[in-house]
Design a protein around this motif. Structure first.
Motif, PDB file in Angstrom:
ATOM      1  N   GLU A  33       0.835  -1.205   0.000  1.00  0.00           N
ATOM      2  CA  GLU A  33       0.000   0.000   0.000  1.00  0.00           C
ATOM      3  C   GLU A  33       0.870   1.257   0.000  1.00  0.00           C
ATOM      4  OE1 GLU A  33      -3.958  -1.570   2.472  1.00  0.00           O
ATOM      5  OE2 GLU A  33      -2.219  -0.770   3.551  1.00  0.00           O
ATOM      6  N   TYR A  34       1.933   1.214   0.798  1.00  0.00           N
ATOM      7  CA  TYR A  34       2.833   2.366   0.892  1.00  0.00           C
ATOM      8  C   TYR A  34       3.522   2.618  -0.445  1.00  0.00           C
ATOM      9  CZ  TYR A  34       6.212   5.555   3.059  1.00  0.00           C
ATOM     10  OH  TYR A  34       6.951   6.664   3.408  1.00  0.00           O
ATOM     11  N   GLU A  35       3.986   1.547  -1.066  1.00  0.00           N
ATOM     12  CA  GLU A  35       4.698   1.685  -2.343  1.00  0.00           C
ATOM     13  C   GLU A  35       3.750   2.181  -3.434  1.00  0.00           C
ATOM     14  OE1 GLU A  35       7.500   2.021  -5.074  1.00  0.00           O
ATOM     15  OE2 GLU A  35       7.820   1.664  -2.920  1.00  0.00           O
ATOM     16  N   LEU A  36       2.491   1.726  -3.405  1.00  0.00           N
ATOM     17  CA  LEU A  36       1.501   2.171  -4.390  1.00  0.00           C
ATOM     18  C   LEU A  36       1.241   3.665  -4.254  1.00  0.00           C
ATOM     19  CD1 LEU A  36      -0.359   0.978  -6.610  1.00  0.00           C
ATOM     20  CD2 LEU A  36      -2.146   0.811  -4.867  1.00  0.00           C
ATOM     21  N   LEU A  37       1.114   4.149  -3.008  1.00  0.00           N
ATOM     22  CA  LEU A  37       0.904   5.575  -2.773  1.00  0.00           C
ATOM     23  C   LEU A  37       2.142   6.371  -3.164  1.00  0.00           C
ATOM     24  CD1 LEU A  37      -0.837   7.882  -1.656  1.00  0.00           C
ATOM     25  CD2 LEU A  37       0.031   7.328   0.636  1.00  0.00           C
ATOM     26  N   ARG A  38       3.301   5.838  -2.854  1.00  0.00           N
ATOM     27  CA  ARG A  38       4.557   6.513  -3.191  1.00  0.00           C
ATOM     28  C   ARG A  38       4.708   6.667  -4.707  1.00  0.00           C
ATOM     29  NH1 ARG A  38      10.071   6.215  -4.078  1.00  0.00           N
ATOM     30  NH2 ARG A  38      11.372   7.294  -2.533  1.00  0.00           N
ATOM     31  N   GLN A  39       4.377   5.587  -5.419  1.00  0.00           N
ATOM     32  CA  GLN A  39       4.487   5.620  -6.881  1.00  0.00           C
ATOM     33  C   GLN A  39       3.513   6.625  -7.470  1.00  0.00           C
ATOM     34  OE1 GLN A  39       6.914   3.612  -8.437  1.00  0.00           O
ATOM     35  NE2 GLN A  39       6.473   5.049 -10.110  1.00  0.00           N
ATOM     36  N   SER A  40       2.305   6.702  -6.901  1.00  0.00           N
ATOM     37  CA  SER A  40       1.296   7.645  -7.379  1.00  0.00           C
ATOM     38  C   SER A  40       1.765   9.084  -7.204  1.00  0.00           C
ATOM     39  CB  SER A  40      -0.024   7.422  -6.631  1.00  0.00           C
ATOM     40  OG  SER A  40      -0.960   8.410  -6.978  1.00  0.00           O
ATOM     41  N   ILE A  41       2.329   9.399  -6.028  1.00  0.00           N
ATOM     42  CA  ILE A  41       2.808  10.761  -5.771  1.00  0.00           C
ATOM     43  C   ILE A  41       4.005  11.085  -6.654  1.00  0.00           C
ATOM     44  CG2 ILE A  41       3.851  12.268  -4.023  1.00  0.00           C
ATOM     45  CD1 ILE A  41       2.110  10.855  -1.934  1.00  0.00           C
ATOM     46  N   GLN A  42       4.863  10.081  -6.851  1.00  0.00           N
ATOM     47  CA  GLN A  42       6.041  10.300  -7.693  1.00  0.00           C
ATOM     48  C   GLN A  42       5.643  10.559  -9.145  1.00  0.00           C
ATOM     49  OE1 GLN A  42       8.828   7.052  -7.552  1.00  0.00           O
ATOM     50  NE2 GLN A  42      10.500   8.272  -8.368  1.00  0.00           N
ATOM     51  N   ASP A  43       4.627   9.864  -9.634  1.00  0.00           N
ATOM     52  CA  ASP A  43       4.219   9.993 -11.034  1.00  0.00           C
ATOM     53  C   ASP A  43       3.301  11.187 -11.280  1.00  0.00           C
ATOM     54  OD1 ASP A  43       5.663   7.727 -11.535  1.00  0.00           O
ATOM     55  OD2 ASP A  43       3.924   6.384 -11.596  1.00  0.00           O
ATOM     56  N   HIS A  44       2.411  11.462 -10.335  1.00  0.00           N
ATOM     57  CA  HIS A  44       1.363  12.454 -10.578  1.00  0.00           C
ATOM     58  C   HIS A  44       1.386  13.630  -9.601  1.00  0.00           C
ATOM     59  CE1 HIS A  44      -0.237   9.383 -13.241  1.00  0.00           C
ATOM     60  NE2 HIS A  44      -0.307   8.537 -12.230  1.00  0.00           N
ATOM     61  N   GLY A  45       2.280  13.595  -8.633  1.00  0.00           N
ATOM     62  CA  GLY A  45       2.299  14.654  -7.638  1.00  0.00           C
ATOM     63  C   GLY A  45       1.246  14.419  -6.563  1.00  0.00           C
ATOM     64  N   LEU A  46       1.222  15.276  -5.569  1.00  0.00           N
ATOM     65  CA  LEU A  46       0.256  15.156  -4.483  1.00  0.00           C
ATOM     66  C   LEU A  46      -1.122  15.602  -4.979  1.00  0.00           C
ATOM     67  CD1 LEU A  46       0.025  14.514  -1.405  1.00  0.00           C
ATOM     68  CD2 LEU A  46       0.294  16.959  -1.005  1.00  0.00           C
ATOM     69  N   GLN A  47      -2.065  14.663  -5.027  1.00  0.00           N
ATOM     70  CA  GLN A  47      -3.389  14.950  -5.572  1.00  0.00           C
ATOM     71  C   GLN A  47      -4.326  15.595  -4.557  1.00  0.00           C
ATOM     72  OE1 GLN A  47      -4.190  14.231  -9.049  1.00  0.00           O
ATOM     73  NE2 GLN A  47      -1.956  14.271  -8.860  1.00  0.00           N
ATOM     74  N   HIS A  48      -4.116  15.298  -3.286  1.00  0.00           N
ATOM     75  CA  HIS A  48      -5.001  15.821  -2.245  1.00  0.00           C
ATOM     76  C   HIS A  48      -4.163  16.487  -1.154  1.00  0.00           C
ATOM     77  CE1 HIS A  48      -8.350  13.605  -4.009  1.00  0.00           C
ATOM     78  NE2 HIS A  48      -7.546  12.557  -4.091  1.00  0.00           N
ATOM     79  N   PRO A  49      -4.436  17.757  -0.867  1.00  0.00           N
ATOM     80  CA  PRO A  49      -3.666  18.446   0.177  1.00  0.00           C
ATOM     81  C   PRO A  49      -3.895  17.811   1.549  1.00  0.00           C
ATOM     82  CG  PRO A  49      -5.571  19.755  -0.469  1.00  0.00           C
ATOM     83  CD  PRO A  49      -5.495  18.614  -1.429  1.00  0.00           C
ATOM     84  N   ILE A  50      -2.883  17.871   2.389  1.00  0.00           N
ATOM     85  CA  ILE A  50      -3.019  17.351   3.742  1.00  0.00           C
ATOM     86  C   ILE A  50      -3.748  18.376   4.605  1.00  0.00           C
ATOM     87  CG2 ILE A  50      -0.919  15.984   3.482  1.00  0.00           C
ATOM     88  CD1 ILE A  50       0.523  18.028   5.252  1.00  0.00           C
TER      89      ILE A  50
END
Length: 287
Positions: A33-50
């Motif tokens: 799950e962590y790697e999937l989220l990491r890959q998403s942020i790396q490819d597309h940037g942060l989609q949802h602000p914290i």
């Protein structure tokens, strides 16, 4: 009441800190799950602000924040949450993270989430809320149950797990003891829970059914009951027993309790019985 501002701010990633309850209340993402989220942020940037407080504490988005730090981000998009009371921050921490993370598999962490939400909403048996004036309607147990998609009875069963000692809570978290098994154990005294944990250690933490746990509890209760009868049969002396004697007796009690949990052969049982009877006779002779 807390309010999430619509405006997105870019804040220094190193100024932010994790909420102190985050790791206590929520399980870490699995490696996949962590790697999937990491890959998403790396490819597309942060989609949802914290979501953050004005003190720069993260209320939602701790995993996204850590990943962005790993990826070398200096700034991160965030929305500021305004609130007047810390309880409101805890409420948001639980509800937002639950909505984003989905189901929590760790029964103990889930119970702690429920307990924290009870505290945040000041729900307690027989006690009127101190926050009634600002609640605009006091929250009730049914409201907590609704957050978790459960009945009040189901929430109550989860909360029972918090009566377990830390060692047994760990076994529940690891999946060696089920929810209902933990509920069955929660009614035991701490001494009896310690005896149960000793049994689990001897058997290398097997995964037990609820019926197996109830059978062990019954066996432990019988064992302790028999020990107490034997101890009560020893004549009381007028001279108080000093601390050293108390400690030695406690050691003997613990040793006998552990031996009685073993699957003894008939020969060993008779030998143990003879030893106990002989010892009791000597105590009576020395009285």
């Amino acid at each position: 009441m807390q309010k999430i501002n619509d405006q997105i701010q870019s804040v220094s990633i190193n100024q932010l800190t994790e909420h102190p309850l985050n790791r206590e209340l929520f399980s870490a993402l699995t490696p996949s799950e962590y790697e999937l989220l990491r890959q998403s942020i790396q490819d597309h940037g942060l989609q949802h602000p914290i979501l953050i407080s004005k003190e720069m504490v993260i209320l939602s988005g701790n995993c996204r924040w850590r990943i962005c730090k790993e990826l070398g981000y200096e700034f991160i998009d965030a929305k500021l949450v305004d609130y007047s009371y810390e309880e409101e921050a805890i409420e948001l921490l639980i509800t937002e993270n639950k909505a984003r993370r989905g189901a929590e598999d760790d029964y103990i962490k889930l119970a702690k989430q429920m307990d924290s939400l009870h505290e945040a909403w000041n729900i307690s048996a027989g006690r009127k809320s101190a926050h009634d004036a600002r609640d605009n309607g006091q929250k009730k147990r049914k409201d907590v149950a609704a957050v978790f998609g459960m009945s009040e009875a189901q929430v109550g069963r989860h909360l029972q797990l918090l009566k377990l000692n830390p060692n047994i809570q760990s076994l529940v978290s690891e999946g060696n003891i089920s929810l209902m098994g933990g509920v069955a154990l929660s009614g035991l005294s701490m001494d009896m829970q310690n005896l149960f944990y000793d049994y689990m250690q001897q058997t290398n933490y097997p995964k037990l059914t609820v019926n197996e746990i109830k059978t062990i509890i019954e066996s432990l209760c019988n064992t302790v009951g028999n020990l107490e009868k034997n101890i009560d049969s020893v004549p009381k002396t007028e001279t108080p027993i000093d601390d050293i004697e108390e400690k030695e007796i406690a050691k003997v009690q613990k040793a006998i309790s552990k031996v009685l949990l073993l699957n003894l052969s008939n020969g060993s049982k008779n030998k143990l019985k003879a030893t106990i009877i002989s010892t009791l006779k000597k105590l009576e002779e020395n009285a």
